[in-house]
Scaffold this active site. Structure first.
Site, PDB file in Angstrom:
ATOM      1  N   SER A  19     -20.587 -21.454  -6.360  1.00 45.97           N
ATOM      2  CA  SER A  19     -20.651 -22.864  -5.946  1.00 45.97           C
ATOM      3  C   SER A  19     -21.852 -23.601  -6.541  1.00 45.97           C
ATOM      4  O   SER A  19     -22.945 -23.048  -6.634  1.00 45.97           O
ATOM      5  CB  SER A  19     -20.727 -22.926  -4.419  1.00 45.97           C
ATOM      6  N   PHE A  20     -21.627 -24.871  -6.915  1.00 39.74           N
ATOM      7  CA  PHE A  20     -22.712 -25.721  -7.428  1.00 39.74           C
ATOM      8  C   PHE A  20     -23.310 -26.579  -6.302  1.00 39.74           C
ATOM      9  O   PHE A  20     -24.260 -27.316  -6.516  1.00 39.74           O
ATOM     10  CB  PHE A  20     -22.203 -26.694  -8.510  1.00 39.74           C
ATOM     11  N   LYS A  70     -10.755 -23.493   4.611  1.00 41.52           N
ATOM     12  CA  LYS A  70     -10.597 -24.915   4.966  1.00 41.52           C
ATOM     13  C   LYS A  70      -9.605 -25.140   6.108  1.00 41.52           C
ATOM     14  O   LYS A  70      -9.813 -26.022   6.940  1.00 41.52           O
ATOM     15  CB  LYS A  70     -10.167 -25.726   3.740  1.00 41.52           C
ATOM     16  N   ASN A  91     -13.293 -29.799   4.905  1.00 42.67           N
ATOM     17  CA  ASN A  91     -14.254 -29.271   3.911  1.00 42.67           C
ATOM     18  C   ASN A  91     -15.681 -29.656   4.309  1.00 42.67           C
ATOM     19  O   ASN A  91     -16.621 -29.271   3.622  1.00 42.67           O
ATOM     20  CB  ASN A  91     -13.938 -29.767   2.498  1.00 42.67           C
ATOM     21  N   ASP A 106     -12.409 -34.289   0.333  1.00 44.24           N
ATOM     22  CA  ASP A 106     -11.854 -33.994  -1.000  1.00 44.24           C
ATOM     23  C   ASP A 106     -11.023 -35.158  -1.559  1.00 44.24           C
ATOM     24  O   ASP A 106     -11.215 -35.579  -2.703  1.00 44.24           O
ATOM     25  CB  ASP A 106     -10.962 -32.741  -0.949  1.00 44.24           C
ATOM     26  N   GLY A 133      -0.916 -27.703  -2.672  1.00 46.39           N
ATOM     27  CA  GLY A 133      -1.858 -26.928  -1.858  1.00 46.39           C
ATOM     28  C   GLY A 133      -2.868 -27.834  -1.177  1.00 46.39           C
ATOM     29  O   GLY A 133      -2.629 -29.038  -1.008  1.00 46.39           O
ATOM     30  N   GLY A 134      -4.000 -27.257  -0.790  1.00 46.46           N
ATOM     31  CA  GLY A 134      -4.996 -27.994  -0.016  1.00 46.46           C
ATOM     32  C   GLY A 134      -5.490 -29.251  -0.717  1.00 46.46           C
ATOM     33  O   GLY A 134      -5.565 -30.325  -0.090  1.00 46.46           O
ATOM     34  N   GLY A 247     -12.355 -32.765 -13.106  1.00 45.33           N
ATOM     35  CA  GLY A 247     -12.630 -32.586 -11.670  1.00 45.33           C
ATOM     36  C   GLY A 247     -14.085 -32.770 -11.269  1.00 45.33           C
ATOM     37  O   GLY A 247     -14.405 -32.675 -10.080  1.00 45.33           O
TER      38      GLY A 247
END
Ligand code: NAP
Length: 282
Positions: A19-20, A70, A91, A106, A133-134, A247
């Site tokens: 993760s960033f 999530k 999230n 998101d 999806g999510g 993204g």
């Protein structure tokens, strides 16, 4: 300086080491001179409810939730923002007066990126979403909420697209929702924006998900993937001189919105963007 007043925020996921978000949020806390730190917690699905007990007991102030938690996190919190409720996933979690509230930033993050980077507003537009999806759910509900005229859904698992279509039609009757089976991409002609919300394109060996012969002039092509920054899909669209968006903007703005929920302050967007850009260009 870390002292006995330092407020703790973090991300929980499994895995989470890629993760960033820690770099992005810690830079934002520093820029805003807030006595806060953001950490990554690797939590297995088996330990999720215990992790939430710990979060409450230790007074963690805010969280991001990532894959695969999530949806499951919804049952670990006290209340849900209405859009997160529709999506069925959170999230972002904010702790206030001992209560945990869940949000989903998101979809809002994607739309903010669309507006900031491409100057595109969803109202009256037609969107073709690959994946159900999510991420697709989060984006679909927010596009419909912002007045999208039509949304088409295509997923390798048709029942997933059917469920999302049902939920969208029920909540946003003015938005026309269509399910696409197989690969009838000539349909793209009827859409303003194509969004890849599948992981197809993350690996070098992944196929090009849509044949560029179906791209029409004026089509905007977005990919939620940010690693690589230029997927095969985006390269193909750029070769046809179409407007594209990767993204990274969604990643930035979902984080910006989470940070603003936690702190009640305006996020230092420039600082957060610089951190992400530096990481991905390494
Ligand atoms: P997800 O819940 O696993 O949903 C992806 C969906 O796409 C699944 O239903 C999957 O079906 C389907 N799919 C996979 N390959 C396909 C293909 N070739 N054609 C049609 N459908 C296909 O994942 P997610 O959480 O929504 O994430 C989707 C993508 O968005 C990922 O690449 C993720 O990294 C990215 N993302 C980016 C951000 C950001 O901030 N930029 C935020 C969230 C997600 P199966 O289950 O059968 O594989």
């Amino acid at each position: 300086m870390i002292d006995s007043h330092t407020q703790i925020y973090g991300i929980i996921g499994y895995p989470v080491r890629h993760s960033f978000s820690p770099q992005m949020h810690n830079a934002a806390f520093k820029a805003a001179k807030l006595n806060a730190r953001y950490l990554a917690f690797e939590v297995t699905p088996h330990n999720l409810s215990e992790a939430f007990l710990g979060i409450r007991a230790l007074g963690i102030c805010g969280l991001n939730i990532t894959i695969p938690h999530k949806e499951a996190a919804v049952s670990c919190i006290d209340s849900l923002d209405p859009t997160a409720k529709l999506i069925g996933a959170v999230n972002t979690v904010h702790s206030k007066d001992g209560k945990l509230t869940g949000y989903n930033t998101d979809g809002r993050g994607f739309i903010r990126a669309l507006k900031e980077e491409l100057r595109m507003v969803p109202i009256s537009r037609r969107f073709f979403i690959l994946g159900a999806g999510g991420a697709a759910r989060a984006i679909g509900f927010n596009l419909a909420k912002e007045g999208a005229r039509k949304i088409a859904l295509y997923d390798a698992l048709r029942p997933k697209a059917e469920k999302l279509a049902l939920d969208l039609r029920h909540n946003f009757p003015n938005c026309k929702v269509q399910i696409v089976s197989g690969l009838p991409f000539p349909l793209l002609e009827d859409f303003d924006c194509l969004i890849n919300a599948t992981p197809c394109g993350m690996k070098n060996s992944d196929p090009l998900i849509v044949d560029p012969k179906f791209f029409h002039p004026g089509l905007v092509v977005c990919d939620l993937i940010y690693n690589p920054l230029r997927t095969k899909l985006l390269k193909a669209a750029q070769a046809k001189k179409l407007k594209t968006m990767n993204g990274l903007g969604m990643l930035l703005y979902q984080g910006v919105i989470s940070w603003e929920i936690w702190t009640g302050k305006k996020a230092p967007i420039g600082v957060m963007k610089k951190v992400l850009t530096n990481i991905v260009s390494r």
